[in-house]
Design an enzyme around this catalytic site. Structure first.
Site, PDB file in Angstrom:
ATOM      1  N   CYS A  54       0.848  -1.188   0.000  1.00  0.00           N
ATOM      2  CA  CYS A  54       0.000   0.000   0.000  1.00  0.00           C
ATOM      3  C   CYS A  54       0.891   1.247   0.000  1.00  0.00           C
ATOM      4  CB  CYS A  54      -0.900   0.006   1.226  1.00  0.00           C
ATOM      5  SG  CYS A  54      -2.124  -1.320   1.223  1.00  0.00           S
ATOM      6  N   GLU A  56       0.766   3.940   1.716  1.00  0.00           N
ATOM      7  CA  GLU A  56       1.070   4.461   3.044  1.00  0.00           C
ATOM      8  C   GLU A  56       2.323   3.797   3.611  1.00  0.00           C
ATOM      9  OE1 GLU A  56      -3.411   4.570   2.426  1.00  0.00           O
ATOM     10  OE2 GLU A  56      -1.899   2.995   2.273  1.00  0.00           O
ATOM     11  N   ARG A  82      -8.605  11.806  -8.234  1.00  0.00           N
ATOM     12  CA  ARG A  82      -9.978  12.303  -8.173  1.00  0.00           C
ATOM     13  C   ARG A  82     -10.768  11.861  -6.946  1.00  0.00           C
ATOM     14  NH1 ARG A  82      -9.283  11.404 -14.001  1.00  0.00           N
ATOM     15  NH2 ARG A  82      -9.837   9.244 -13.657  1.00  0.00           N
ATOM     16  N   CYS A  88      -6.300   1.084   4.331  1.00  0.00           N
ATOM     17  CA  CYS A  88      -6.938  -0.208   4.601  1.00  0.00           C
ATOM     18  C   CYS A  88      -6.720  -0.592   6.069  1.00  0.00           C
ATOM     19  CB  CYS A  88      -6.385  -1.278   3.668  1.00  0.00           C
ATOM     20  SG  CYS A  88      -4.662  -1.713   3.949  1.00  0.00           S
ATOM     21  N   CYS A  91      -3.122  -1.271   7.216  1.00  0.00           N
ATOM     22  CA  CYS A  91      -2.326  -0.026   7.243  1.00  0.00           C
ATOM     23  C   CYS A  91      -2.753   0.865   8.406  1.00  0.00           C
ATOM     24  CB  CYS A  91      -2.449   0.718   5.918  1.00  0.00           C
ATOM     25  SG  CYS A  91      -1.517  -0.081   4.598  1.00  0.00           S
TER      26      CYS A  91
END
Length: 126
Positions: A54, A56, A82, A88, A91
Site C-alpha cells: 500500500c 502508506e 480524483r 486499509c 495499514c
C-alpha cells in the site's frame, strides 16, 4: 479536526503524484505525507499477484530511508487524483501502532476532513 492550508496542499501533492505516476494497473494509489517540519514524502502503491504494498507503507519506508522524522499528516488518493482513499485495515493498524498521533485526511475530495488515525473505524475498507 480542522483542515489547514498545509493539509489542502498535501491533498494537491498526492493528487499530482497520482496523475503523473498512477497510469497502470501496477500503481493505482498515491500517498503524500508531511512531517512536523513541513517536509513532504510521496509514494505510490505496488500491485502484483504475488504480493503488493500500500502507498502508506511505501511512504513510511521512504520517510525512514530519507531520515525525515515522524510523519504528522497523511493522505492517499486514487482514481488518478480524483478521490480520497482511507488506509486499509492493516495499514490503519500499522500506522496507528507506529505513529499514534498521525492525522489522516479522509472523506470526499471536495469536502475532506482530518481524522486522528486512532479514530478511523475498522469497518472503513479501502
Amino acid at each position: 479536526m480542522t483542515m489547514r492550508d498545509t493539509d489542502r496542499a498535501l491533498v494537491q501533492a498526492a493528487s499530482a503524484v497520482a496523475k503523473l505516476r498512477c497510469r497502470s494497473a501496477a500503481h493505482t494509489l498515491a500517498t503524500a505525507a508531511r512531517t512536523a517540519d513541513g517536509r513532504v514524502v510521496s509514494a505510490v502503491n505496488v500491485v502484483h499477484t504475488t504480493a503488493g504494498a500500500c502507498p502508506e507503507v511505501v511512504a513510511l519506508g521512504a520517510a525512514v530511508t530519507q531520515g525525515v522524522g515522524e510523519l504528522e499528516t497523511i493522505v492517499t488518493v486514487g482514481d488518478r487524483g480524483r478521490s480520497l482513499v482511507t488506509p486499509c485495515e492493516p495499514c490503519r493498524q500499522l500506522l496507528g501502532d507506529l505513529l499514534p498521533s498521525l492525522r489522516v485526511i479522509a472523506g470526499p475530495i471536495d469536502d475532506p476532513r482530518v481524522v486522528p488515525i486512532a479514530e478511523l473505524a475498522a469497518t472503513n475498507p479501502r
